[in-house]
Motif scaffolding. Structure first.
Motif, PDB file in Angstrom:
ATOM      1  N   ASN A 166       0.683  -1.357  -0.130  1.00 24.55           N
ATOM      2  CA  ASN A 166      -0.064   0.530   0.462  1.00 24.55           C
ATOM      3  C   ASN A 166       0.642   0.778  -0.218  1.00 24.55           C
ATOM      4  OD1 ASN A 166      -2.428  -0.310   0.188  1.00 24.55           O
ATOM      5  ND2 ASN A 166      -2.950  -0.911   2.025  1.00 24.55           N
ATOM      6  N   PHE A 167       0.461   2.231  -0.533  1.00 25.47           N
ATOM      7  CA  PHE A 167       1.090   3.671   0.055  1.00 25.47           C
ATOM      8  C   PHE A 167       1.561   3.860   1.232  1.00 25.47           C
ATOM      9  CE2 PHE A 167       0.938   8.224   0.540  1.00 25.47           C
ATOM     10  CZ  PHE A 167       1.517   8.990  -1.273  1.00 25.47           C
ATOM     11  N   PRO A 168       2.637   4.151   2.152  1.00 25.65           N
ATOM     12  CA  PRO A 168       3.142   3.772   3.017  1.00 25.65           C
ATOM     13  C   PRO A 168       2.680   4.591   4.156  1.00 25.65           C
ATOM     14  CG  PRO A 168       5.319   4.198   1.717  1.00 25.65           C
ATOM     15  CD  PRO A 168       4.019   4.557   0.693  1.00 25.65           C
ATOM     16  N   THR A 169       1.460   5.211   4.119  1.00 21.82           N
ATOM     17  CA  THR A 169       0.418   5.448   5.103  1.00 21.82           C
ATOM     18  C   THR A 169      -0.527   5.752   5.186  1.00 21.82           C
ATOM     19  OG1 THR A 169       0.187   7.857   3.207  1.00 21.82           O
ATOM     20  CG2 THR A 169       1.956   8.609   4.409  1.00 21.82           C
ATOM     21  N   ASP A 170      -0.949   4.939   3.815  1.00 22.07           N
ATOM     22  CA  ASP A 170      -1.851   3.605   4.460  1.00 22.07           C
ATOM     23  C   ASP A 170      -1.704   3.148   5.666  1.00 22.07           C
ATOM     24  OD1 ASP A 170      -3.005   5.370   2.316  1.00 22.07           O
ATOM     25  OD2 ASP A 170      -3.213   3.291   1.405  1.00 22.07           O
ATOM     26  N   ASN A 171      -0.598   2.117   5.631  1.00 23.09           N
ATOM     27  CA  ASN A 171      -0.552   1.343   6.732  1.00 23.09           C
ATOM     28  C   ASN A 171       0.256   1.948   8.049  1.00 23.09           C
ATOM     29  OD1 ASN A 171      -0.476  -1.252   4.556  1.00 23.09           O
ATOM     30  ND2 ASN A 171       1.172  -0.572   4.232  1.00 23.09           N
ATOM     31  N   TYR A 172       0.802   3.421   8.107  1.00 22.40           N
ATOM     32  CA  TYR A 172       1.298   4.013   8.644  1.00 22.40           C
ATOM     33  C   TYR A 172       0.431   3.844   9.438  1.00 22.40           C
ATOM     34  CZ  TYR A 172       5.326   3.804   6.703  1.00 22.40           C
ATOM     35  OH  TYR A 172       6.854   4.136   6.292  1.00 22.40           O
ATOM     36  N   MET A 173      -0.611   4.594   9.316  1.00 23.94           N
ATOM     37  CA  MET A 173      -2.308   4.995   9.462  1.00 23.94           C
ATOM     38  C   MET A 173      -3.074   3.684  10.756  1.00 23.94           C
ATOM     39  SD  MET A 173      -4.013   8.016   9.995  1.00 23.94           S
ATOM     40  CE  MET A 173      -3.106   8.715   8.907  1.00 23.94           C
ATOM     41  N   ALA A 174      -2.929   3.330   9.953  1.00 20.43           N
ATOM     42  CA  ALA A 174      -3.591   2.069  10.609  1.00 20.43           C
ATOM     43  C   ALA A 174      -2.514   0.916  11.691  1.00 20.43           C
ATOM     44  CB  ALA A 174      -3.473   0.113   9.359  1.00 20.43           C
ATOM     45  N   GLN A 175      -1.822   1.427  11.633  1.00 17.00           N
ATOM     46  CA  GLN A 175      -0.462   0.340  12.881  1.00 17.00           C
ATOM     47  C   GLN A 175      -0.480   1.658  14.204  1.00 17.00           C
ATOM     48  OE1 GLN A 175       3.255   1.340  10.192  1.00 17.00           O
ATOM     49  NE2 GLN A 175       3.560  -1.479  10.098  1.00 17.00           N
ATOM     50  N   GLY A 176      -0.997   3.140  13.674  1.00 22.67           N
ATOM     51  CA  GLY A 176      -1.627   3.942  14.586  1.00 22.67           C
ATOM     52  C   GLY A 176      -2.498   4.248  15.174  1.00 22.67           C
ATOM     53  N   LEU A 177      -3.363   3.757  14.083  1.00 26.36           N
ATOM     54  CA  LEU A 177      -4.686   2.724  15.159  1.00 26.36           C
ATOM     55  C   LEU A 177      -4.686   2.068  16.069  1.00 26.36           C
ATOM     56  CD1 LEU A 177      -8.201   3.677  15.492  1.00 26.36           C
ATOM     57  CD2 LEU A 177      -8.591   2.436  12.951  1.00 26.36           C
ATOM     58  N   VAL A 178      -3.787   0.588  15.527  1.00 29.56           N
ATOM     59  CA  VAL A 178      -3.966  -0.265  16.993  1.00 29.56           C
ATOM     60  C   VAL A 178      -3.705   0.537  17.462  1.00 29.56           C
ATOM     61  CG1 VAL A 178      -2.501  -2.309  16.598  1.00 29.56           C
ATOM     62  CG2 VAL A 178      -4.026  -1.157  14.784  1.00 29.56           C
ATOM     63  N   GLU A 179      -2.292   0.770  18.081  1.00 33.47           N
ATOM     64  CA  GLU A 179      -1.919   1.490  18.861  1.00 33.47           C
ATOM     65  C   GLU A 179      -2.831   2.811  19.619  1.00 33.47           C
ATOM     66  OE1 GLU A 179       1.949   2.363  17.652  1.00 33.47           O
ATOM     67  OE2 GLU A 179       1.713   4.099  19.505  1.00 33.47           O
ATOM     68  N   LEU A 180      -3.156   3.200  19.259  1.00 37.11           N
ATOM     69  CA  LEU A 180      -4.505   3.765  19.852  1.00 37.11           C
ATOM     70  C   LEU A 180      -5.429   3.635  20.252  1.00 37.11           C
ATOM     71  CD1 LEU A 180      -5.147   7.358  19.870  1.00 37.11           C
ATOM     72  CD2 LEU A 180      -6.463   7.281  18.361  1.00 37.11           C
ATOM     73  N   LEU A 181      -5.684   2.264  20.149  1.00 36.85           N
ATOM     74  CA  LEU A 181      -7.116   1.821  20.556  1.00 36.85           C
ATOM     75  C   LEU A 181      -6.011   0.237  21.520  1.00 36.85           C
ATOM     76  CD1 LEU A 181      -9.023   0.765  17.183  1.00 36.85           C
ATOM     77  CD2 LEU A 181      -9.632   2.351  19.344  1.00 36.85           C
ATOM     78  N   GLY A 182      -4.812   0.190  21.761  1.00 35.01           N
ATOM     79  CA  GLY A 182      -4.573  -0.271  23.413  1.00 35.01           C
ATOM     80  C   GLY A 182      -4.095  -1.424  22.733  1.00 35.01           C
ATOM     81  N   HIS A 183      -3.104  -1.862  21.551  1.00 36.55           N
ATOM     82  CA  HIS A 183      -2.950  -3.319  20.821  1.00 36.55           C
ATOM     83  C   HIS A 183      -4.376  -4.793  20.851  1.00 36.55           C
ATOM     84  CE1 HIS A 183       0.598  -1.830  19.719  1.00 36.55           C
ATOM     85  NE2 HIS A 183       0.674  -0.409  21.033  1.00 36.55           N
ATOM     86  N   LYS A 184      -4.569  -3.868  20.606  1.00 32.46           N
ATOM     87  CA  LYS A 184      -6.175  -5.035  20.991  1.00 32.46           C
ATOM     88  C   LYS A 184      -7.204  -5.702  19.478  1.00 32.46           C
ATOM     89  CE  LYS A 184      -9.715  -3.282  22.932  1.00 32.46           C
ATOM     90  NZ  LYS A 184      -9.579  -1.962  23.099  1.00 32.46           N
ATOM     91  N   HIS A 185      -5.806  -4.940  18.474  1.00 29.42           N
ATOM     92  CA  HIS A 185      -6.269  -5.688  16.980  1.00 29.42           C
ATOM     93  C   HIS A 185      -4.697  -5.743  16.275  1.00 29.42           C
ATOM     94  CE1 HIS A 185      -9.452  -3.021  17.783  1.00 29.42           C
ATOM     95  NE2 HIS A 185      -9.714  -3.400  17.182  1.00 29.42           N
ATOM     96  N   GLU A 186      -4.951  -6.793  15.063  1.00 24.29           N
ATOM     97  CA  GLU A 186      -4.034  -7.149  15.303  1.00 24.29           C
ATOM     98  C   GLU A 186      -3.482  -6.743  13.303  1.00 24.29           C
ATOM     99  OE1 GLU A 186      -2.688 -11.408  12.925  1.00 24.29           O
ATOM    100  OE2 GLU A 186      -3.972 -11.746  14.592  1.00 24.29           O
ATOM    101  N   ILE A 187      -2.277  -6.129  13.000  1.00 20.43           N
ATOM    102  CA  ILE A 187      -2.737  -6.044  11.447  1.00 20.43           C
ATOM    103  C   ILE A 187      -1.885  -7.325  10.586  1.00 20.43           C
ATOM    104  CG2 ILE A 187      -2.077  -4.449   9.250  1.00 20.43           C
ATOM    105  CD1 ILE A 187      -1.409  -2.245  11.178  1.00 20.43           C
ATOM    106  N   ARG A 188      -2.658  -7.232   9.140  1.00 16.90           N
ATOM    107  CA  ARG A 188      -2.054  -8.777   8.442  1.00 16.90           C
ATOM    108  C   ARG A 188      -1.897  -8.129   7.574  1.00 16.90           C
ATOM    109  NH1 ARG A 188      -6.476 -13.343   9.190  1.00 16.90           N
ATOM    110  NH2 ARG A 188      -5.400 -13.514  11.224  1.00 16.90           N
ATOM    111  N   PHE A 189      -0.835  -8.103   6.855  1.00 21.52           N
ATOM    112  CA  PHE A 189      -0.105  -8.087   5.865  1.00 21.52           C
ATOM    113  C   PHE A 189       0.342  -9.068   4.455  1.00 21.52           C
ATOM    114  CE2 PHE A 189       2.020  -5.264   8.249  1.00 21.52           C
ATOM    115  CZ  PHE A 189       1.483  -3.668   8.026  1.00 21.52           C
ATOM    116  N   ALA A 190      -1.164  -8.787   3.446  1.00 25.10           N
ATOM    117  CA  ALA A 190      -0.623  -9.890   2.920  1.00 25.10           C
ATOM    118  C   ALA A 190      -1.028  -8.609   1.003  1.00 25.10           C
ATOM    119  CB  ALA A 190      -2.318  -9.623   2.203  1.00 25.10           C
ATOM    120  N   GLU A 191      -0.549  -9.495  -0.127  1.00 26.81           N
ATOM    121  CA  GLU A 191      -0.625  -8.479  -1.258  1.00 26.81           C
ATOM    122  C   GLU A 191      -2.057  -9.723  -2.377  1.00 26.81           C
ATOM    123  OE1 GLU A 191       1.251  -6.545  -2.221  1.00 26.81           O
ATOM    124  OE2 GLU A 191       2.606  -6.642  -0.374  1.00 26.81           O
TER     125      GLU A 191
END
Ligand SMILES: Cc1ncc(COP(=O)(O)O)c(C=O)c1O
Length: 180
Positions: free
Chosen positions: A126-151
């Motif tokens: 993805n465009f890098p900031t899209d992924n950083y945005m998701a990572q920031g959200l996971v952090e903000l929500l207290g690491h209760k979610h997981e990001i699964r990267f795929a192509e």
């Protein structure tokens, strides 16, 4: 075989039915500008329109312009114009914020409507900031979610009952978000 000479390209330019649009843009001298997907060259009309907005709508009419110049309705008015380009109907598209902020809002909304699911699938390329945005959200929500990267070719394997949302860069550059 065609020779890629200057004359050949000048001839192509002469017969190009889109060539007349060049005069509608401001292009600095001695510049060949090829970036159209990101910050495109400035249309001359945009400069005139921006001047009018700054001088008349903001400068003279101040806060009244939200009503008198239709600022309130702009997200819908622009959305309707874009709708006809992307095959959507009038009233289905709204223009708001920046791409990154919109991704943040849509992924947040997706997670909140499927609280029992904890996985966000993102395209690794993805465009890098899209992924950083998701990572920031996971952090903000207290690491209760997981990001699964795929192509694209591994996407199917990445989708299971835990996935709440999938964010892909389809059509080459624009993100498309599926709430599931
Ligand atoms: C796919 C994608 N995501 C994010 C961005 C960043 O946009 P913005 O600065 O509006 O958040 C861009 C910009 O071109 C983009 O193409």
């Amino acid at each position: 075989m065609t020779k890629l000479t200057e004359e050949y390209f000048l001839e192509l330019d002469k017969n190009d039915e889109l060539a007349r649009f060049r005069d509608e843009f401001y292009i600095p001298e001695d510049t060949i500008y090829l970036d159209g997907n990101s910050l495109g060259a400035m249309p001359l009309k945009a400069m005139q329109r921006a001047q009018k907005i700054v001088e008349d709508e903001w400068g003279k009419n101040l806060i009244k312009s939200w009503n008198t110049a239709g600022w309130f309705e702009l997200p819908y008015k622009l959305g309707d114009k874009i709708a006809s380009l992307i095959g959507a109907n009038g009233g289905e598209v709204v223009v708001t914020d920046s791409t990154g902020i919109n991704i943040f809002k849509v992924i947040s909304a997706a997670l909140s409507i499927r609280p029992e699911r904890s996985v966000i699938v993102m395209e690794g390329s993805n465009f890098p900031t899209d992924n950083y945005m998701a990572q920031g959200l996971v952090e903000l929500l207290g690491h209760k979610h997981e990001i699964r990267f795929a192509e694209i070719d591994t996407l199917i394997d990445a989708i299971d009952q835990d996935v709440a949302v999938i964010c892909l860069s389809m059509f080459i550059i624009r993100p498309v978000i599926f709430l599931i």
